[in-house]
Design an enzyme around this catalytic site. Sequence first.
Site, mmCIF file in Angstrom:
data_model
loop_
_atom_site.group_PDB
_atom_site.id
_atom_site.type_symbol
_atom_site.label_atom_id
_atom_site.label_comp_id
_atom_site.label_asym_id
_atom_site.label_seq_id
_atom_site.Cartn_x
_atom_site.Cartn_y
_atom_site.Cartn_z
ATOM 1 C CE1 TYR A 95 42.850 82.898 68.139
ATOM 2 C CE2 TYR A 95 44.530 81.270 68.640
ATOM 3 C CZ TYR A 95 43.587 82.181 69.060
ATOM 4 O OH TYR A 95 43.380 82.385 70.397
ATOM 5 C CD1 TRP A 125 47.725 84.735 71.397
ATOM 6 C CD2 TRP A 125 47.783 86.734 72.380
ATOM 7 N NE1 TRP A 125 46.791 84.724 72.399
ATOM 8 C CE2 TRP A 125 46.810 85.937 73.025
ATOM 9 C CE3 TRP A 125 47.995 88.030 72.828
ATOM 10 C CZ2 TRP A 125 46.048 86.401 74.090
ATOM 11 C CZ3 TRP A 125 47.244 88.491 73.894
ATOM 12 C CH2 TRP A 125 46.281 87.684 74.508
#
Length: 577
Positions: A144, A146
Amino acid sequence: MKRRNFLKLGAAVSALPLIPSSMLAADKLTALKKNGEILTAARWGILKASVKNGKIVKSAPWKITSKIPNTLQNTMADLVYNTRIKAPMVRKSYLADPDNPKPELRGLDEWVEVKYEDAIKLVARELKKTREQKGASSVFAGSYGWQSTGNVHVSRTLLHRFMNLSGGFTGVTGDYSTGAAQVIMPHVTGSNQVYEQQTSWPVVLENSKVVVFWGLNPISTLRVAWTSSDEQGFKYFEQLKNSDKEIIIIDPIKTVSGKYFEGKARWIAPRPNTDVAMMLGMAQHLYSQGKYDKEFLQNYTVGFEKFVPYLTGQSDGVAKTPEWASEICGISADVIKELAIKFYENRTMIMAGWGIQRAHHGEQAHWMIVTLCAMLGQIGLAGGGFGFSYHYANGGAPTCAGGVIGGMNAASVGVVKDGKFLGLAQDQKQGGEATQAWLVNTAKVAFPLARIADALLNPGKTIDANGEKITYPQIDFIYWVGGNPIVHHQDTNTNIKAWRKPRTIVVNEIYWTPTAKMADIVFPTTTEYERNDITMSGDYSNMHIIPMKQVVAKQHGAKDDYQIFTDLCKAYADGLA
Protein backbone atom coordinates in the site's frame (compact mmCIF):
# COMPACT_ATOMS: atom_id res chain seq x y z
CA MET A 1 -0.92 -24.59 -19.59
CA LYS A 2 2.17 -23.97 -21.69
CA ARG A 3 4.97 -21.79 -20.36
CA ARG A 4 4.45 -19.11 -23.00
CA ASN A 5 0.82 -18.73 -21.92
CA PHE A 6 1.87 -18.29 -18.31
CA LEU A 7 4.34 -15.62 -19.32
CA LYS A 8 1.64 -13.96 -21.38
CA LEU A 9 -0.57 -13.87 -18.30
CA GLY A 10 2.29 -12.45 -16.27
CA ALA A 11 3.09 -9.76 -18.79
CA ALA A 12 -0.62 -8.93 -19.09
CA VAL A 13 -0.35 -7.33 -22.52
CA SER A 14 -3.73 -8.75 -23.48
CA ALA A 15 -5.35 -6.86 -20.61
CA LEU A 16 -4.48 -3.49 -22.11
CA PRO A 17 -6.44 -3.01 -25.35
CA LEU A 18 -5.93 0.76 -25.40
CA ILE A 19 -2.20 0.63 -24.82
CA PRO A 20 0.22 -0.18 -27.65
CA SER A 21 2.75 -2.89 -26.97
CA SER A 22 5.51 -0.43 -27.86
CA MET A 23 4.84 1.28 -24.54
CA LEU A 24 6.09 -1.85 -22.79
CA ALA A 25 9.08 -2.68 -24.96
CA ALA A 26 12.09 -0.41 -24.58
CA ASP A 27 13.68 -1.54 -27.84
CA LYS A 28 10.66 -0.33 -29.81
CA LEU A 29 10.50 3.15 -28.33
CA THR A 30 11.34 6.11 -30.45
CA ALA A 31 14.44 8.06 -29.51
CA LEU A 32 14.14 10.28 -26.47
CA LYS A 33 13.94 13.99 -27.04
CA LYS A 34 17.27 15.48 -25.97
CA ASN A 35 16.30 19.15 -26.09
CA GLY A 36 13.00 20.98 -25.75
CA GLU A 37 9.72 20.46 -23.88
CA ILE A 38 8.06 17.13 -23.12
CA LEU A 39 4.49 16.61 -21.88
CA THR A 40 4.07 14.19 -19.00
CA ALA A 41 2.17 13.89 -15.72
CA ALA A 42 2.43 13.01 -12.05
CA ARG A 43 0.08 13.02 -9.09
CA TRP A 44 0.58 16.79 -8.81
CA GLY A 45 -0.72 17.53 -12.29
CA ILE A 46 0.01 17.64 -16.00
CA LEU A 47 3.57 18.85 -16.47
CA LYS A 48 5.89 20.38 -19.02
CA ALA A 49 9.45 19.13 -18.67
CA SER A 50 12.30 21.15 -20.16
CA VAL A 51 15.33 19.08 -21.14
CA LYS A 52 18.75 20.11 -22.35
CA ASN A 53 21.27 17.57 -23.63
CA GLY A 54 19.10 14.80 -22.22
CA LYS A 55 18.93 16.31 -18.72
CA ILE A 56 15.95 17.81 -16.93
CA VAL A 57 16.57 21.49 -16.29
CA LYS A 58 13.06 22.61 -15.36
CA SER A 59 9.51 21.41 -14.77
CA ALA A 60 6.34 23.48 -14.67
CA PRO A 61 2.56 23.05 -14.82
CA TRP A 62 1.07 22.49 -18.24
CA LYS A 63 -1.67 24.96 -17.43
CA ILE A 64 -2.13 27.40 -14.55
CA THR A 65 -5.64 27.18 -13.09
CA SER A 66 -5.35 29.43 -10.04
CA LYS A 67 -3.03 31.76 -8.14
CA ILE A 68 -2.36 29.09 -5.51
CA PRO A 69 1.13 27.69 -6.26
CA ASN A 70 1.96 23.99 -6.24
CA THR A 71 5.69 23.71 -5.62
CA LEU A 72 5.63 19.94 -6.20
CA GLN A 73 5.35 20.70 -9.90
CA ASN A 74 8.87 22.13 -9.88
CA THR A 75 10.61 19.12 -8.30
CA MET A 76 11.07 16.80 -11.30
CA ALA A 77 14.86 17.12 -11.51
CA ASP A 78 15.29 16.50 -7.78
CA LEU A 79 13.11 13.39 -7.94
CA VAL A 80 15.08 11.94 -10.84
CA TYR A 81 18.64 12.75 -9.81
CA ASN A 82 18.79 12.70 -6.00
CA THR A 83 19.04 9.92 -3.37
CA ARG A 84 18.48 7.10 -5.86
CA ILE A 85 19.09 3.41 -5.26
CA LYS A 86 21.65 2.61 -7.94
CA ALA A 87 21.79 -1.20 -8.04
CA PRO A 88 20.02 -4.31 -6.71
CA MET A 89 21.07 -4.77 -3.10
CA VAL A 90 20.85 -7.67 -0.63
CA ARG A 91 21.38 -7.45 3.10
CA LYS A 92 24.69 -9.13 4.02
CA SER A 93 23.31 -11.63 6.55
CA TYR A 94 20.45 -12.59 4.26
CA LEU A 95 22.77 -13.19 1.33
CA ALA A 96 25.03 -15.35 3.48
CA ASP A 97 22.21 -17.61 4.69
CA PRO A 98 18.58 -16.96 3.62
CA ASP A 99 17.42 -19.72 5.99
CA ASN A 100 19.00 -17.98 8.98
CA PRO A 101 19.07 -14.34 7.84
CA LYS A 102 19.31 -12.68 11.28
CA PRO A 103 16.21 -10.49 10.83
CA GLU A 104 17.06 -8.63 14.03
CA LEU A 105 19.78 -6.89 11.98
CA ARG A 106 17.34 -5.33 9.52
CA GLY A 107 18.06 -1.64 9.32
CA LEU A 108 21.52 -2.19 10.85
CA ASP A 109 23.22 -4.69 8.55
CA GLU A 110 25.55 -3.96 5.63
CA TRP A 111 24.34 -4.04 2.02
CA VAL A 112 25.88 -6.08 -0.78
CA GLU A 113 25.41 -5.14 -4.43
CA VAL A 114 24.36 -8.09 -6.61
CA LYS A 115 23.61 -8.66 -10.26
CA TYR A 116 20.01 -8.03 -11.26
CA GLU A 117 19.62 -11.57 -12.62
CA ASP A 118 20.89 -13.04 -9.35
CA ALA A 119 18.46 -10.94 -7.31
CA ILE A 120 15.57 -12.15 -9.49
CA LYS A 121 16.59 -15.78 -8.97
CA LEU A 122 16.98 -15.25 -5.23
CA VAL A 123 13.49 -13.76 -4.82
CA ALA A 124 11.87 -16.48 -6.94
CA ARG A 125 13.63 -19.24 -5.02
CA GLU A 126 12.82 -17.88 -1.56
CA LEU A 127 9.20 -17.16 -2.51
CA LYS A 128 8.78 -20.76 -3.66
CA LYS A 129 10.42 -22.03 -0.50
CA THR A 130 8.09 -19.98 1.69
CA ARG A 131 4.96 -21.21 -0.05
CA GLU A 132 6.12 -24.83 0.02
CA GLN A 133 6.99 -24.73 3.71
CA LYS A 134 4.28 -22.48 5.13
CA GLY A 135 1.60 -22.04 2.49
CA ALA A 136 0.45 -19.12 0.37
CA SER A 137 -1.06 -17.28 3.34
CA SER A 138 2.46 -16.80 4.74
CA VAL A 139 3.24 -14.50 1.79
CA PHE A 140 2.13 -10.93 2.39
CA ALA A 141 1.82 -8.74 -0.70
CA GLY A 142 -1.04 -6.47 0.31
CA SER A 143 1.33 -3.55 -0.04
CA TYR A 144 0.00 0.00 0.00
CA GLY A 145 1.17 3.52 -0.60
CA TRP A 146 1.22 6.47 -2.93
CA GLN A 147 2.85 4.71 -5.84
CA SER A 148 3.54 6.66 -9.01
CA THR A 149 0.48 7.34 -11.10
CA GLY A 150 0.00 5.60 -14.45
CA ASN A 151 -2.30 2.87 -15.71
CA VAL A 152 0.42 0.52 -16.99
CA HIS A 153 3.26 0.87 -14.50
CA VAL A 154 0.99 0.61 -11.50
CA SER A 155 3.30 -1.16 -9.08
CA ARG A 156 0.84 -2.52 -6.54
CA THR A 157 -1.41 -4.07 -9.19
CA LEU A 158 1.62 -5.56 -10.95
CA LEU A 159 2.74 -7.08 -7.65
CA HIS A 160 -0.72 -8.53 -7.02
CA ARG A 161 -0.86 -9.91 -10.55
CA PHE A 162 2.45 -11.71 -10.15
CA MET A 163 1.57 -13.01 -6.69
CA ASN A 164 -1.87 -14.19 -7.77
CA LEU A 165 -0.66 -16.01 -10.86
CA SER A 166 2.21 -17.65 -9.01
CA GLY A 167 0.05 -19.04 -6.22
CA GLY A 168 -1.71 -16.44 -4.08
CA PHE A 169 -0.95 -14.23 -1.10
CA THR A 170 -2.32 -12.55 1.99
CA GLY A 171 -3.68 -9.08 1.32
CA VAL A 172 -5.27 -6.23 3.21
CA THR A 173 -8.54 -4.38 3.44
CA GLY A 174 -8.92 -0.64 3.83
CA ASP A 175 -6.16 1.95 4.02
CA TYR A 176 -4.55 4.43 6.39
CA SER A 177 -6.32 7.47 4.97
CA THR A 178 -9.91 6.65 5.87
CA GLY A 179 -9.59 3.40 7.80
CA ALA A 180 -12.49 4.12 10.16
CA ALA A 181 -14.84 6.20 8.01
CA GLN A 182 -14.81 3.87 5.00
CA VAL A 183 -15.93 1.00 7.24
CA ILE A 184 -18.75 2.79 9.08
CA MET A 185 -20.18 4.86 6.22
CA PRO A 186 -21.74 1.96 4.25
CA HIS A 187 -23.66 1.06 7.42
CA VAL A 188 -24.80 4.68 7.87
CA THR A 189 -25.40 6.00 4.35
CA GLY A 190 -25.25 2.84 2.23
CA SER A 191 -22.04 3.80 0.44
CA ASN A 192 -18.40 4.66 1.03
CA GLN A 193 -18.76 8.49 0.83
CA VAL A 194 -15.06 9.25 1.47
CA TYR A 195 -13.98 8.32 -2.07
CA GLU A 196 -17.13 9.37 -3.90
CA GLN A 197 -18.02 12.43 -5.93
CA GLN A 198 -19.24 15.42 -3.94
CA THR A 199 -21.99 17.95 -4.55
CA SER A 200 -20.49 19.82 -7.49
CA TRP A 201 -18.67 23.05 -6.80
CA PRO A 202 -20.87 25.18 -9.09
CA VAL A 203 -23.89 24.06 -7.03
CA VAL A 204 -22.12 24.92 -3.76
CA LEU A 205 -21.00 28.32 -5.01
CA GLU A 206 -24.50 29.15 -6.21
CA ASN A 207 -26.59 27.84 -3.30
CA SER A 208 -24.64 27.45 -0.06
CA LYS A 209 -24.84 30.31 2.44
CA VAL A 210 -22.47 28.82 5.02
CA VAL A 211 -19.49 26.59 4.21
CA VAL A 212 -17.82 24.75 7.08
CA PHE A 213 -14.32 23.23 6.93
CA TRP A 214 -14.39 20.64 9.69
CA GLY A 215 -10.91 19.23 10.14
CA LEU A 216 -9.70 19.57 6.56
CA ASN A 217 -6.77 21.41 5.03
CA PRO A 218 -7.48 21.56 1.27
CA ILE A 219 -4.90 24.18 0.32
CA SER A 220 -2.25 21.69 1.42
CA THR A 221 -3.78 18.33 0.47
CA LEU A 222 -5.04 19.31 -2.99
CA ARG A 223 -1.46 19.47 -4.25
CA VAL A 224 -1.78 15.79 -5.14
CA ALA A 225 -4.40 13.39 -6.48
CA TRP A 226 -4.58 9.62 -6.85
CA THR A 227 -4.40 9.84 -10.64
CA SER A 228 -3.03 13.11 -11.99
CA SER A 229 -4.51 16.23 -10.47
CA ASP A 230 -6.89 18.19 -12.69
CA GLU A 231 -6.08 21.18 -10.44
CA GLN A 232 -9.70 22.30 -10.33
CA GLY A 233 -9.93 22.28 -6.53
CA PHE A 234 -7.63 25.27 -6.02
CA LYS A 235 -9.67 27.24 -8.53
CA TYR A 236 -12.93 26.53 -6.70
CA PHE A 237 -11.54 27.29 -3.24
CA GLU A 238 -10.20 30.52 -4.70
CA GLN A 239 -13.70 31.36 -5.95
CA LEU A 240 -15.12 30.48 -2.53
CA LYS A 241 -12.68 32.89 -0.88
CA ASN A 242 -13.79 35.66 -3.22
CA SER A 243 -17.50 34.96 -2.72
CA ASP A 244 -19.94 36.32 -0.15
CA LYS A 245 -20.30 32.95 1.60
CA GLU A 246 -19.76 32.72 5.33
CA ILE A 247 -16.80 30.41 5.88
CA ILE A 248 -16.19 28.71 9.22
CA ILE A 249 -13.05 26.67 9.90
CA ILE A 250 -13.24 24.21 12.79
CA ASP A 251 -9.71 22.95 13.44
CA PRO A 252 -7.42 22.78 16.50
CA ILE A 253 -4.59 24.47 14.57
CA LYS A 254 -4.39 27.25 12.03
CA THR A 255 -3.39 25.23 8.99
CA VAL A 256 -2.18 26.37 5.57
CA SER A 257 -5.86 26.64 4.64
CA GLY A 258 -6.61 28.67 7.77
CA LYS A 259 -3.89 31.11 6.82
CA TYR A 260 -5.09 31.25 3.20
CA PHE A 261 -8.62 32.17 4.31
CA GLU A 262 -7.45 34.51 7.08
CA GLY A 263 -9.55 37.67 7.09
CA LYS A 264 -12.33 35.86 5.25
CA ALA A 265 -13.05 32.84 7.44
CA ARG A 266 -13.88 32.50 11.12
CA TRP A 267 -11.54 30.09 12.90
CA ILE A 268 -12.85 27.99 15.81
CA ALA A 269 -10.27 25.79 17.55
CA PRO A 270 -11.63 22.92 19.67
CA ARG A 271 -9.34 20.58 21.57
CA PRO A 272 -8.04 17.76 19.35
CA ASN A 273 -10.30 14.70 19.08
CA THR A 274 -13.30 16.39 20.72
CA ASP A 275 -15.25 16.99 17.50
CA VAL A 276 -17.99 14.49 18.33
CA ALA A 277 -18.69 16.13 21.70
CA MET A 278 -18.98 19.51 19.99
CA MET A 279 -21.41 18.09 17.41
CA LEU A 280 -23.45 16.39 20.12
CA GLY A 281 -23.77 19.73 21.90
CA MET A 282 -25.11 21.27 18.69
CA ALA A 283 -27.51 18.38 18.16
CA GLN A 284 -28.86 18.57 21.71
CA HIS A 285 -29.45 22.30 21.39
CA LEU A 286 -31.31 21.85 18.09
CA TYR A 287 -33.43 19.11 19.65
CA SER A 288 -34.23 21.09 22.79
CA GLN A 289 -35.23 24.13 20.71
CA GLY A 290 -37.30 22.08 18.28
CA LYS A 291 -35.14 23.34 15.44
CA TYR A 292 -34.58 20.12 13.55
CA ASP A 293 -36.23 18.65 10.47
CA LYS A 294 -38.69 16.08 11.82
CA GLU A 295 -40.09 15.35 8.37
CA PHE A 296 -36.68 14.55 6.91
CA LEU A 297 -35.81 12.30 9.84
CA GLN A 298 -39.11 10.45 9.55
CA ASN A 299 -39.04 10.01 5.78
CA TYR A 300 -35.35 9.45 5.03
CA THR A 301 -33.68 8.00 8.12
CA VAL A 302 -34.04 5.18 10.62
CA GLY A 303 -32.82 5.04 14.21
CA PHE A 304 -33.33 8.62 15.41
CA GLU A 305 -35.57 7.34 18.20
CA LYS A 306 -32.60 5.29 19.46
CA PHE A 307 -30.26 8.27 19.29
CA VAL A 308 -32.47 10.70 21.22
CA PRO A 309 -32.28 8.91 24.63
CA TYR A 310 -28.48 9.12 24.47
CA LEU A 311 -28.60 12.76 23.35
CA THR A 312 -30.93 13.81 26.16
CA GLY A 313 -29.22 11.70 28.83
CA GLN A 314 -32.21 9.44 29.35
CA SER A 315 -30.10 6.33 28.67
CA ASP A 316 -26.96 7.23 30.65
CA GLY A 317 -27.92 10.14 32.89
CA VAL A 318 -25.72 12.64 31.00
CA ALA A 319 -27.48 15.17 28.78
CA LYS A 320 -25.21 16.17 25.88
CA THR A 321 -25.90 19.86 26.33
CA PRO A 322 -23.73 22.65 24.90
CA GLU A 323 -22.46 23.21 28.44
CA TRP A 324 -21.46 19.55 28.72
CA ALA A 325 -19.77 19.72 25.31
CA SER A 326 -17.98 22.95 26.20
CA GLU A 327 -16.21 21.30 29.13
CA ILE A 328 -14.83 18.68 26.74
CA CYS A 329 -14.05 20.61 23.55
CA GLY A 330 -13.08 23.98 25.03
CA ILE A 331 -15.52 25.97 22.88
CA SER A 332 -18.01 28.09 24.80
CA ALA A 333 -21.59 26.88 25.07
CA ASP A 334 -22.80 30.12 23.50
CA VAL A 335 -20.68 29.53 20.38
CA ILE A 336 -21.91 25.93 20.11
CA LYS A 337 -25.52 27.14 20.31
CA GLU A 338 -24.88 29.92 17.81
CA LEU A 339 -23.33 27.56 15.27
CA ALA A 340 -26.17 25.05 15.62
CA ILE A 341 -28.84 27.67 14.89
CA LYS A 342 -26.77 29.22 12.08
CA PHE A 343 -26.45 25.85 10.35
CA TYR A 344 -30.17 25.21 10.73
CA GLU A 345 -31.33 28.59 9.46
CA ASN A 346 -28.94 28.82 6.49
CA ARG A 347 -28.15 26.45 3.64
CA THR A 348 -24.98 24.88 5.03
CA MET A 349 -22.39 22.60 3.44
CA ILE A 350 -20.18 20.82 5.97
CA MET A 351 -16.93 19.78 4.31
CA ALA A 352 -15.17 17.32 6.61
CA GLY A 353 -11.64 15.98 6.45
CA TRP A 354 -10.21 12.60 7.32
CA GLY A 355 -7.87 13.47 10.18
CA ILE A 356 -10.75 13.56 12.66
CA GLN A 357 -11.37 9.82 12.16
CA ARG A 358 -7.76 8.70 12.63
CA ALA A 359 -8.17 7.84 16.29
CA HIS A 360 -9.72 5.31 18.63
CA HIS A 361 -13.47 5.26 17.92
CA GLY A 362 -12.68 7.38 14.88
CA GLU A 363 -15.78 6.13 13.08
CA GLN A 364 -17.92 8.27 15.39
CA ALA A 365 -16.80 11.60 13.86
CA HIS A 366 -18.17 11.06 10.36
CA TRP A 367 -21.15 9.14 11.70
CA MET A 368 -22.04 12.13 13.89
CA ILE A 369 -21.59 14.59 11.02
CA VAL A 370 -24.16 12.64 9.01
CA THR A 371 -26.47 12.57 12.05
CA LEU A 372 -26.16 16.32 12.56
CA CYS A 373 -26.78 17.00 8.86
CA ALA A 374 -29.83 14.72 8.95
CA MET A 375 -31.23 16.81 11.80
CA LEU A 376 -30.60 19.95 9.73
CA GLY A 377 -32.63 18.33 6.94
CA GLN A 378 -30.49 19.73 4.13
CA ILE A 379 -29.05 16.50 2.74
CA GLY A 380 -30.10 16.36 -0.91
CA LEU A 381 -30.85 20.08 -1.15
CA ALA A 382 -28.70 22.18 -3.47
CA GLY A 383 -25.64 23.36 -1.56
CA GLY A 384 -26.60 21.61 1.68
CA GLY A 385 -25.55 18.50 3.56
CA PHE A 386 -22.04 17.12 3.89
CA GLY A 387 -19.03 16.11 1.81
CA PHE A 388 -16.01 14.07 2.81
CA SER A 389 -13.76 14.50 -0.22
CA TYR A 390 -13.56 18.19 -1.11
CA HIS A 391 -10.00 18.24 0.22
CA TYR A 392 -8.92 15.16 -1.74
CA ALA A 393 -8.20 14.81 -5.46
CA ASN A 394 -10.41 17.79 -6.35
CA GLY A 395 -13.68 16.32 -5.17
CA GLY A 396 -16.63 18.38 -6.39
CA ALA A 397 -15.10 19.19 -9.78
CA PRO A 398 -17.90 18.28 -12.21
CA THR A 399 -17.55 14.88 -13.86
CA CYS A 400 -16.93 14.87 -17.61
CA ALA A 401 -18.99 12.69 -19.93
CA GLY A 402 -16.03 11.22 -21.83
CA GLY A 403 -14.51 7.78 -21.61
CA VAL A 404 -12.24 6.42 -18.91
CA ILE A 405 -9.18 4.39 -19.86
CA GLY A 406 -8.49 0.96 -18.44
CA GLY A 407 -5.23 -0.58 -17.34
CA MET A 408 -3.69 -3.43 -15.42
CA ASN A 409 -5.72 -5.81 -13.29
CA ALA A 410 -4.64 -8.16 -10.52
CA ALA A 411 -5.63 -11.34 -12.41
CA SER A 412 -6.84 -14.46 -10.62
CA VAL A 413 -5.11 -17.00 -8.45
CA GLY A 414 -2.96 -19.48 -10.31
CA VAL A 415 -2.16 -23.08 -9.40
CA VAL A 416 1.47 -24.19 -9.23
CA LYS A 417 2.14 -27.87 -8.61
CA ASP A 418 5.33 -29.90 -8.85
CA GLY A 419 7.15 -26.89 -10.28
CA LYS A 420 4.61 -26.40 -13.06
CA PHE A 421 2.02 -23.73 -13.59
CA LEU A 422 -1.30 -25.51 -14.21
CA GLY A 423 -3.43 -22.47 -14.98
CA LEU A 424 -5.92 -20.37 -13.07
CA ALA A 425 -7.59 -21.96 -10.06
CA GLN A 426 -11.02 -21.06 -11.40
CA ASP A 427 -10.28 -22.98 -14.61
CA GLN A 428 -9.01 -26.17 -12.99
CA LYS A 429 -11.23 -29.25 -13.19
CA GLN A 430 -10.19 -30.50 -9.77
CA GLY A 431 -13.62 -30.50 -8.19
CA GLY A 432 -15.43 -27.63 -6.58
CA GLU A 433 -14.25 -28.36 -3.05
CA ALA A 434 -10.52 -28.36 -3.88
CA THR A 435 -10.70 -25.20 -5.96
CA GLN A 436 -12.74 -23.38 -3.33
CA ALA A 437 -10.30 -24.34 -0.59
CA TRP A 438 -7.44 -22.99 -2.69
CA LEU A 439 -9.17 -19.65 -3.06
CA VAL A 440 -9.97 -19.45 0.63
CA ASN A 441 -6.32 -20.01 1.51
CA THR A 442 -5.03 -17.32 -0.86
CA ALA A 443 -7.14 -14.62 -2.47
CA LYS A 444 -9.57 -14.33 0.42
CA VAL A 445 -6.99 -14.00 3.20
CA ALA A 446 -6.84 -10.36 4.25
CA PHE A 447 -6.86 -8.17 7.33
CA PRO A 448 -7.18 -4.39 7.89
CA LEU A 449 -4.06 -2.59 6.66
CA ALA A 450 -3.61 -0.62 9.87
CA ARG A 451 -3.18 -3.93 11.74
CA ILE A 452 -0.05 -4.97 9.83
CA ALA A 453 2.26 -4.63 12.84
CA ASP A 454 -0.21 -6.45 15.08
CA ALA A 455 -0.49 -9.25 12.50
CA LEU A 456 3.27 -9.68 12.22
CA LEU A 457 3.74 -9.75 16.00
CA ASN A 458 0.75 -11.97 16.81
CA PRO A 459 0.22 -14.74 14.24
CA GLY A 460 -2.86 -16.79 15.04
CA LYS A 461 -4.57 -13.96 16.91
CA THR A 462 -8.27 -13.46 16.13
CA ILE A 463 -9.70 -9.95 15.93
CA ASP A 464 -13.08 -8.37 15.25
CA ALA A 465 -13.23 -6.41 12.00
CA ASN A 466 -16.40 -4.94 10.50
CA GLY A 467 -18.66 -7.58 11.99
CA GLU A 468 -16.40 -10.53 11.20
CA LYS A 469 -13.76 -12.59 12.94
CA ILE A 470 -10.33 -12.50 11.27
CA THR A 471 -7.39 -14.68 12.26
CA TYR A 472 -3.91 -13.46 11.39
CA PRO A 473 -1.78 -15.85 9.32
CA GLN A 474 1.87 -16.48 10.09
CA ILE A 475 3.59 -14.12 7.66
CA ASP A 476 7.13 -15.08 6.70
CA PHE A 477 7.61 -13.27 3.35
CA ILE A 478 6.74 -9.63 2.61
CA TYR A 479 6.89 -7.95 -0.78
CA TRP A 480 6.19 -4.19 -0.70
CA VAL A 481 6.08 -1.76 -3.62
CA GLY A 482 5.09 1.86 -4.13
CA GLY A 483 4.95 2.78 -0.46
CA ASN A 484 6.87 3.58 2.70
CA PRO A 485 5.03 1.85 5.56
CA ILE A 486 7.79 2.33 8.13
CA VAL A 487 6.85 6.02 8.30
CA HIS A 488 3.27 5.68 7.04
CA HIS A 489 2.16 3.35 9.80
CA GLN A 490 1.27 4.49 13.31
CA ASP A 491 3.62 3.67 16.23
CA THR A 492 6.96 3.48 14.42
CA ASN A 493 8.84 1.66 17.19
CA THR A 494 6.32 -1.18 17.30
CA ASN A 495 6.29 -1.31 13.51
CA ILE A 496 10.07 -1.69 13.33
CA LYS A 497 9.91 -4.49 15.90
CA ALA A 498 7.23 -6.20 13.78
CA TRP A 499 9.25 -5.86 10.58
CA ARG A 500 12.05 -7.89 12.15
CA LYS A 501 9.79 -10.95 12.44
CA PRO A 502 9.46 -12.35 8.86
CA ARG A 503 12.28 -14.29 7.25
CA THR A 504 12.21 -12.36 3.96
CA ILE A 505 11.30 -8.79 2.98
CA VAL A 506 11.57 -7.58 -0.62
CA VAL A 507 11.07 -3.95 -1.63
CA ASN A 508 10.90 -2.23 -5.03
CA GLU A 509 11.89 1.38 -4.47
CA ILE A 510 13.27 4.48 -6.15
CA TYR A 511 14.97 5.98 -3.08
CA TRP A 512 16.63 4.83 0.12
CA THR A 513 13.50 5.26 2.22
CA PRO A 514 13.26 3.88 5.78
CA THR A 515 11.26 0.95 4.37
CA ALA A 516 13.95 0.15 1.79
CA LYS A 517 16.54 0.21 4.57
CA MET A 518 14.44 -2.32 6.53
CA ALA A 519 14.33 -4.83 3.65
CA ASP A 520 16.47 -7.86 2.78
CA ILE A 521 16.36 -7.47 -1.01
CA VAL A 522 15.89 -4.16 -2.81
CA PHE A 523 15.23 -3.60 -6.51
CA PRO A 524 15.88 -0.05 -7.79
CA THR A 525 12.92 1.16 -9.84
CA THR A 526 12.29 3.96 -12.28
CA THR A 527 10.45 7.18 -11.59
CA GLU A 528 7.43 8.00 -13.74
CA TYR A 529 9.71 10.32 -15.74
CA GLU A 530 11.88 7.43 -16.99
CA ARG A 531 9.20 5.41 -18.80
CA ASN A 532 6.16 5.81 -21.01
CA ASP A 533 2.71 5.47 -19.51
CA ILE A 534 -0.81 6.84 -19.71
CA THR A 535 -3.20 8.20 -17.09
CA MET A 536 -6.31 10.26 -16.46
CA SER A 537 -6.48 13.65 -14.80
CA GLY A 538 -9.13 14.13 -12.15
CA ASP A 539 -10.16 11.27 -9.88
CA TYR A 540 -13.72 12.58 -10.04
CA SER A 541 -13.76 14.76 -13.14
CA ASN A 542 -12.06 12.36 -15.60
CA MET A 543 -11.07 15.52 -17.40
CA HIS A 544 -8.14 14.42 -19.56
CA ILE A 545 -6.40 11.35 -20.93
CA ILE A 546 -2.71 12.17 -20.59
CA PRO A 547 0.28 10.60 -22.33
CA MET A 548 2.97 10.31 -19.68
CA LYS A 549 5.91 10.59 -22.05
CA GLN A 550 9.32 9.40 -20.98
CA VAL A 551 11.43 12.46 -20.21
CA VAL A 552 14.91 11.01 -19.66
CA ALA A 553 16.72 7.70 -19.91
CA LYS A 554 16.51 5.21 -17.05
CA GLN A 555 18.93 6.19 -14.32
CA HIS A 556 21.64 3.90 -12.94
CA GLY A 557 20.41 0.30 -12.66
CA ALA A 558 16.73 1.16 -12.34
CA LYS A 559 14.12 -1.13 -13.89
CA ASP A 560 10.41 -0.61 -14.43
CA ASP A 561 8.23 -2.54 -11.96
CA TYR A 562 6.68 -4.11 -15.05
CA GLN A 563 10.08 -5.46 -16.09
CA ILE A 564 10.87 -6.76 -12.62
CA PHE A 565 7.64 -8.72 -12.34
CA THR A 566 7.90 -10.00 -15.89
CA ASP A 567 11.35 -11.37 -15.06
CA LEU A 568 10.07 -12.85 -11.80
CA CYS A 569 7.34 -14.60 -13.78
CA LYS A 570 9.99 -16.11 -16.03
CA ALA A 571 12.09 -17.22 -13.09
CA TYR A 572 9.15 -18.71 -11.27
CA ALA A 573 7.91 -20.59 -14.33
CA ASP A 574 11.32 -22.02 -15.17
CA GLY A 575 11.94 -23.07 -11.58
CA LEU A 576 15.36 -21.38 -11.41
CA ALA A 577 17.08 -21.83 -8.05
